[in-house]
Design a protein around this motif. Structure first.
Motif, PDB file in Angstrom:
ATOM      1  N   LEU A 103       0.829  -1.200   0.000  1.00  0.00           N
ATOM      2  CA  LEU A 103       0.000   0.000   0.000  1.00  0.00           C
ATOM      3  C   LEU A 103       0.868   1.256   0.000  1.00  0.00           C
ATOM      4  O   LEU A 103       0.583   2.228  -0.715  1.00  0.00           O
ATOM      5  CB  LEU A 103      -0.922  -0.021   1.225  1.00  0.00           C
ATOM      6  N   ASP A 113      -7.373  -0.485  -1.619  1.00  0.00           N
ATOM      7  CA  ASP A 113      -6.456  -1.373  -0.913  1.00  0.00           C
ATOM      8  C   ASP A 113      -6.891  -2.831  -1.064  1.00  0.00           C
ATOM      9  O   ASP A 113      -7.898  -3.159  -1.703  1.00  0.00           O
ATOM     10  CB  ASP A 113      -6.304  -0.961   0.547  1.00  0.00           C
ATOM     11  N   GLN A 114      -6.121  -3.729  -0.456  1.00  0.00           N
ATOM     12  CA  GLN A 114      -6.353  -5.156  -0.653  1.00  0.00           C
ATOM     13  C   GLN A 114      -7.727  -5.605  -0.171  1.00  0.00           C
ATOM     14  O   GLN A 114      -8.414  -6.385  -0.835  1.00  0.00           O
ATOM     15  CB  GLN A 114      -5.269  -5.961   0.066  1.00  0.00           C
ATOM     16  N   ALA A 135      -2.368  -2.958  -3.041  1.00  0.00           N
ATOM     17  CA  ALA A 135      -3.209  -1.830  -3.478  1.00  0.00           C
ATOM     18  C   ALA A 135      -3.105  -1.689  -4.991  1.00  0.00           C
ATOM     19  O   ALA A 135      -2.150  -2.188  -5.616  1.00  0.00           O
ATOM     20  CB  ALA A 135      -2.782  -0.532  -2.814  1.00  0.00           C
ATOM     21  N   ASN A 190     -10.080   0.653   2.455  1.00  0.00           N
ATOM     22  CA  ASN A 190      -9.754   1.989   1.955  1.00  0.00           C
ATOM     23  C   ASN A 190      -9.941   2.080   0.449  1.00  0.00           C
ATOM     24  O   ASN A 190      -9.408   1.265  -0.313  1.00  0.00           O
ATOM     25  CB  ASN A 190      -8.298   2.339   2.293  1.00  0.00           C
TER      26      ASN A 190
END
Length: 466
Positions: free
Chosen positions: A229, A253-254, A274, A368
């Motif tokens: 990230l 993100d993941q 990410a 996120n």
């Protein structure tokens, strides 16, 4: 507050299908996209014209009944919540596109026109309406104006206020006024700009004249994949630092990638830390040069893979992934709270690490997805609203994240508005003198605080007792 007298007077003006009295039907309007707090309105009404709304507002003003505007209910800050009870005025039935002027590049639309519908109607004209919030398929132009909405392409094209030329407004006492128009504002004061973002505290927008932008000659769109990230966030600053301003620069993100892939099967790399969706637009020569510079920055910045959208269909598929982010959450959680803080781009790595620490501290899952190019973060906090203890943890975590945004020299909203969710932050961002000026400006339009009461601007003790 004499709701019975108000309802009786309304019944002489509106049809029965324009008034919701039944408690079960009103339950639908107990909240917007901010699910942490709820309040069922005492009445829901659906005006179909400016004249009808004017009558509603005049009657409410006479009876001192609080009124709250509502578009599609996609607000994420409690802007539609009738915290003092009273009436929710839903503008969704005011949905006519009155004029599209291709020569002068503007459109005149009702407040209830859905953002995405306007752009659908513009297909083939060579023009588009630039503001594109993720909720564009449902959110209305009036709601966009109320919160000064942004979206992925804000980085280059700006927020809603940059695209509003004029508005028709019904004031809290029922008066109808117009600010600006196709030729701009003739008073020397940009009152439409002042009104945009006022969240119903000045009155209700009923019609807007919006600027239309020419479609770019070409687009270049990338999906840049990173193992970490932090590497993705670092590349964001390097792109902007190199003097390249993409049309959009979005990060997921993941956790968000996995949620989208589990539900929609787009072929996203769920093992990545990410991804960045990067888009440049403009003349062919400019976009080719800019994307080449961006590709080089990504390659030098620990980017694992760059996927190129070679066709318009592939480009739209990439953006569909981003637009479906919030829908993917429904498979994982009964409720979620989306934050909307802003920090300088250079502080994004620190802030995201802090968000991860807050998630661990409160034992919460946080995904996120955000507008990385302008430092506008959207941590999505998952929870189950049936458990008060979880709700409290979400509130505590949200406060810490937003406070850190302020500590880093940012703000607590980039596009969702203050609503009721963030009203306690107003006196942290502004001095008492600032807030008093805000109240004086509001009083010019809304002396009795009948509309939008308790939203955006903190309520004083004297106002509570009035």
């Amino acid at each position: 507050m004499n709701l019975d007298a108000f309802s009786a007077a309304l019944a002489e003006t509106l049809r029965p299908d324009q008034i919701l009295n039944d408690p079960v039907e009103r339950l639908v309007y107990e909240s917007d996209g901010y699910l942490v707090e709820k309040r069922i309105p005492d009445l829901v009404v659906f005006p179909q014209s400016t004249a009808e709304l004017s009558t509603i507002m005049r009657l409410a003003h006479e009876q001192r009944i609080p009124v709250v505007p509502r578009g599609a209910g996609t607000s994420l800050a409690g802007g539609c919540l009738p915290i003092d009870g009273g009436v929710t005025v839903c503008l969704s039935r005011m949905h006519q596109i009155h004029e599209v002027n291709l020569l002068d590049r503007y459109a005149v639309v009702d407040a209830g026109v859905v953002n995405g519908r306007l752009n659908q109607d513009l297909v083939g004209t060579g023009l588009h309406f630039a503001p594109d919030p993720s909720s564009a398929g449902a959110s209305t132009i009036g709601g966009n104006i109320a919160t000064n909405a942004g979206g992925p392409h804000t980085l280059k094209y700006g927020v809603t206020s940059n695209h509003v030329l004029g508005i028709e407004v019904v004031l809290p006492d029922g008066r109808i006024v117009e600010f600006g128009g196709p030729q701009g504002f003739d008073t020397g004061w940009d009152l439409s700009g002042l009104f945009t973002g006022s969240e119903g505290t000045f009155g209700f927008c009923t019609r807007a004249t919006v600027r239309l932008e020419r479609n770019p000659q070409s687009w270049q769109t990338r999906l840049a994949i990173f193992d970490q990230l932090e590497d993705a966030v670092t590349v964001v600053s390097e792109i902007i630092g190199a003097g390249v301003i993409p049309a959009a620069l979005e990060l997921m993100d993941q956790g968000m990638l996995r949620a989208i892939e589990d539900r929609y099967k787009h072929g996203l790399p769920t093992d990545a830390g990410a991804v960045l969706i990067i888009e440049v637009d403009g003349p062919d020569s400019a976009t080719i040069e800019e994307i080449a510079r961006i590709d080089a920055i990504c390659a030098a910045g620990a980017c694992r893979e760059i996927r190129r959208a070679e066709t318009s269909e592939e480009r739209l598929a990439l953006w569909k992934c981003r637009k479906q982010a919030f829908g993917a959450i429904g498979l994982l959680s009964t409720s979620f709270c989306t934050q909307d803080g802003v920090v300088p781009r250079t502080r994004l790595p620190e802030l995201l690490n802090y968000v991860l620490d807050v998630a661990a501290k409160y034992n919460l899952t946080i995904f996120n997805v955000f507008h990385a190019g302008d430092g506008n973060i959207h941590p999505i906090i998952l929870f189950d609203e049936r458990y008060p203890e979880q709700v409290q943890r979400v509130l505590d975590a949200s406060e810490e994240i937003l406070q850190r945004c302020l500590d880093f020299g940012g703000t607590v909203t980039g596009e969702h508005g203050i609503g009721i969710e963030k009203i306690d932050f107003m006196d942290r961002m502004f001095s008492s003198t600032d807030l008093e000026v805000f109240r004086e400006i509001r009083s010019v339009f809304n002396a009795g605080s009948i509309t939008g009461r308790g939203k955006l601007i903190p309520v004083l003790a004297a106002e509570r007792s009035s």
